[in-house]
Design a protein around this motif. Structure first.
Motif, PDB file in Angstrom:
ATOM      1  N   GLU A  17     -10.084  13.045  -1.077  1.00 19.92           N
ATOM      2  CA  GLU A  17      -9.097  11.971  -0.996  1.00 19.92           C
ATOM      3  C   GLU A  17      -9.734  10.687  -0.454  1.00 19.92           C
ATOM      4  N   ASN A  30      -7.233   7.651  -7.821  1.00 21.48           N
ATOM      5  CA  ASN A  30      -6.584   8.887  -8.282  1.00 21.48           C
ATOM      6  C   ASN A  30      -7.513   9.715  -9.174  1.00 21.48           C
ATOM      7  N   GLU A  47       0.824  -1.218   0.000  1.00 17.46           N
ATOM      8  CA  GLU A  47       0.000   0.000   0.000  1.00 17.46           C
ATOM      9  C   GLU A  47       0.856   1.265   0.000  1.00 17.46           C
ATOM     10  N   VAL A  91       0.360   1.475 -11.543  1.00 11.35           N
ATOM     11  CA  VAL A  91      -0.204   1.183 -10.228  1.00 11.35           C
ATOM     12  C   VAL A  91      -1.379   0.221 -10.410  1.00 11.35           C
ATOM     13  N   THR A  93      -8.169   7.029   0.785  1.00 12.09           N
ATOM     14  CA  THR A  93      -6.869   6.397   1.015  1.00 12.09           C
ATOM     15  C   THR A  93      -6.896   4.963   0.528  1.00 12.09           C
ATOM     16  N   PHE A  94      -5.813   4.580  -0.175  1.00  9.51           N
ATOM     17  CA  PHE A  94      -5.678   3.186  -0.590  1.00  9.51           C
ATOM     18  C   PHE A  94      -5.057   2.408   0.563  1.00  9.51           C
ATOM     19  N   VAL A  98      -5.959   1.767  -7.419  1.00 10.13           N
ATOM     20  CA  VAL A  98      -5.254   3.019  -7.145  1.00 10.13           C
ATOM     21  C   VAL A  98      -5.494   4.019  -8.284  1.00 10.13           C
ATOM     22  N   THR A 107       1.135   3.357  -4.215  1.00  8.89           N
ATOM     23  CA  THR A 107       0.464   4.637  -4.347  1.00  8.89           C
ATOM     24  C   THR A 107       1.394   5.681  -4.963  1.00  8.89           C
ATOM     25  N   GLN A 108       2.655   5.296  -5.215  1.00  8.03           N
ATOM     26  CA  GLN A 108       3.611   6.258  -5.770  1.00  8.03           C
ATOM     27  C   GLN A 108       3.613   6.179  -7.286  1.00  8.03           C
ATOM     28  N   LYS A 109       2.583   6.753  -7.859  1.00 10.20           N
ATOM     29  CA  LYS A 109       2.330   6.613  -9.284  1.00 10.20           C
ATOM     30  C   LYS A 109       3.498   7.131 -10.143  1.00 10.20           C
TER      31      LYS A 109
END
Lengths: 279, 288
Positions: free
Chosen positions: B264, B255, B231, B247, B266-267, B251, B235-237
């Protein structure tokens, strides 16, 4: 609608006398300029259909008609000019020492004059976005690039139908995307009938029509949107339902009514936005 | 068994014109009993990395430790065979390695090589065959008469029959249809849990990595590029896109949802059902 290009009339096929029927009394039609996706689990008979279309196999019962000609021993050489195929394994379909040799191979077999060949190599490699790799040795290409060259080699003989038989199954996700983008571009620009055979529901979204195979029979034949709405049934026959379709279902369950079965993220977001603006 | 890479570099055909650095100063630690996914583009060094886990490759520089076994240029374990009985590797398309006359003989080949007594082998086969989802009736059949999915299960049974502590899986679902993919992954996951295995999965599927792994290592051009919980990493696309990885689909959706709604979500490895609830509270909640 446009002209009928492929027609299966009550086709049954089995691999041997003692073997079970792989295809059972199958009838369907595919039209000019149409993109049809054939989907089904392993062993549902979908690849057998591809082999019957260009006469690699012949049916025991029924008949197959391509562009007005019945497929038989006498007509297969004509029919193979009309039907191009790309298979699953990118490493099994190269014959040339360079990319351009490979594209030239099919044309040499058909006696295309050299000048015409040069022209078509340019056109087809451009069409699949591989024009910068003319002199590259095939083993230096990625899986996705190899499959694009395989598509170019087939296009060079100007077929009326292009069949991709699980052409993305052995590729990584970016390779798959390359192929799907290439294919949809071709479909728009070249006036080609397209049959894509796959077990990945993501790859049927852009097709005009989907034929779902199960145990040798047509289980359903409809637009991608209609197919996606039959989630439970699809799971039962071993197919995977896309994320966006499952999410739409779950949203309906919690009281957010999604009216139109979404095919992609944008469509679902659009509907959610409309709902949101109304509340 | 704990697995540790300390500054591992591996060079193919060193000091020749074909010299190629496949791993470049890679360090990480995998705790015993964890499920780790290794992800990277074609040519990122994934296969070279896993070939160190059972000593098929020995580092050109640095040290690989698997439990009490240490591999380095200076120090190769004398008991390499013992290491290989404890680290089972399921290679890509493992069904290509089937060769025996019957399924039973094929599964027995591995353990027999490691001197497991015949009656113990018999016992293991009886337990493993149902565990990999094969009917016992296949035991007397030729593996080559089976379907592709069944052949793969036979090959996997052969690896499991050695009773390894570490299971290494190199794209174990490639080429299977969706149902087959899911069944095989569920099978590995339950074996992982039941037998307390340390599992290393090489995969292209972000969805599988999110679903099964508790730790993810991303490789790029032979170096470790990212590492962490799924996780966190997924999430760091931008970072992932830079090395041509995408991703997971959830996710991506979250986004785009954020772009549209400005809210927002959260994933956190939630289920689609849970995500639907979260979406509901945004869609229905905000303006009421």
């Amino acid at each position: 609608m446009s002209k009928r290009l492929i027609e299966f009339r009550n086709v049954s096929f089995r691999y041997g006398e003692e073997q079970p029927w792989v295809l059972k009394n199958l009838s369907f039609e595919i039209y000019e300029d149409e993109w049809v996706a054939i989907i089904g689990h392993n062993g549902s008979g979908k690849s057998t259909i591809a082999k019957l279309v260009n006469g690699l196999l012949f049916p025991q019962q029924g008949e197959i008609i391509i562009d007005g000609q019945q497929v038989n021993e006498a007509s297969i050489w004509n029919i193979r000019k009309e039907v191009g195929m790309v298979f699953q394994n990118p490493d099994n379909q190269f014959v040339g020492a360079t990319v351009q040799d490979d594209v030239a191979f099919g044309m040499e077999n058909r006696g295309v004059p050299r000048e015409e060949m040069m022209k078509r190599i340019d056109e087809t490699l451009n069409a699949v976005g591989m024009q910068d790799y003319r002199l590259t040795e095939p083993h230096r290409l990625s899986g996705g690039q190899k499959q694009r060259v395989a598509i170019a080699s087939v296009l060079a003989i100007s077929p009326k139908v292009l069949i991709l038989d699980e052409a993305t199954a052995m590729l990584d996700p970016s390779g798959r995307q390359e192929i799907m983008e290439t294919v949809s571009k071709l479909q728009n620009n070249q006036g080609l009938s397209l049959i894509t055979i796959t077990h990945d529901l993501h790859e049927v979204v852009q097709a005009d029509r989907v034929i779902v195979m199960n145990e040798g029979e047509i289980w359903d034949e409809a637009t991608p949107r209609d197919i996606f709405s039959k989630k439970d049934e699809l799971r039962k026959i071993g197919l995977d339902v896309p994320f966006v379709a499952i999410l739409a279902d779950e949203l309906n369950q919690v009281g957010i009514t999604i009216l139109q079965e979404p095919l992609n993220h944008e469509e679902l977001l659009e509907e959610l936005w409309t709902l949101h603006s109304r509340t | 068994m704990d697995i540790t890479f300390e500054n591992v570099t591996y060079i193919y055909q060193p000091n020749s014109p074909f010299e190629h650095k496949a791993l470049d100063d890679v360090s990480f630690h995998i705790e015993s009993g964890s499920f780790v996914a290794i992800i990277g583009h074609t040519g990122s060094g994934k296969s070279t990395l896993i070939s160190h886990l059972n000593g098929l490759s020995v580092p050109t520089e640095g040290i690989v430790s698997i439990g009490d076994y240490h591999l380095s240029k200076e120090d190769k374990p004398k008991n390499m065979k013992e290491l290989r009985s404890r680290v089972g590797v399921v290679f890509q398309y493992p069904e290509h390695q089937l060769f025996e006359e019957t399924v039973e003989k094929d599964i027995a080949f591995g353990p027999a090589n490691f001197d497991v007594p015949q009656d113990e082998i018999k016992k293991r086969i009886d337990a493993i065959v149902p565990a990999v989802g094969l009917p016992t009736s296949v035991l007397e059949r030729s593996p080559f008469d089976l379907s592709g999915g069944q052949m793969r299960r036979v090959a996997i049974a052969g690896v499991l029959a050695v009773k390894p502590d570490v299971l290494v899986l190199d794209e174990p679902t490639a080429g299977l249809d969706p149902r087959g993919q899911k069944e095989i992954m569920e099978m590995f996951y339950s074996l992982h849990k039941e037998q307390g295995l340390t599992t290393v999965l090489v995969t292209h599927s972000m969805e599988d990595a999110v679903k099964y792994a508790d730790h993810v290592i991303i490789l790029n051009k032979g170096s470790k590029y990212m590492e962490g919980k799924p996780e966190e990493v997924f999430t760091q696309k931008e970072s992932l896109n830079q090395v041509h990885l995408d991703v997971p689909e959830m996710v991506r959706f979250i986004n785009s949802f954020k772009e549209r709604f400005g809210e927002e979500i959260t994933f956190e490895k939630q289920t689609i059902k849970e995500l639907a609830q979260m979406i509901k509270s945004v869609v229905k909640g905000a303006k009421v």
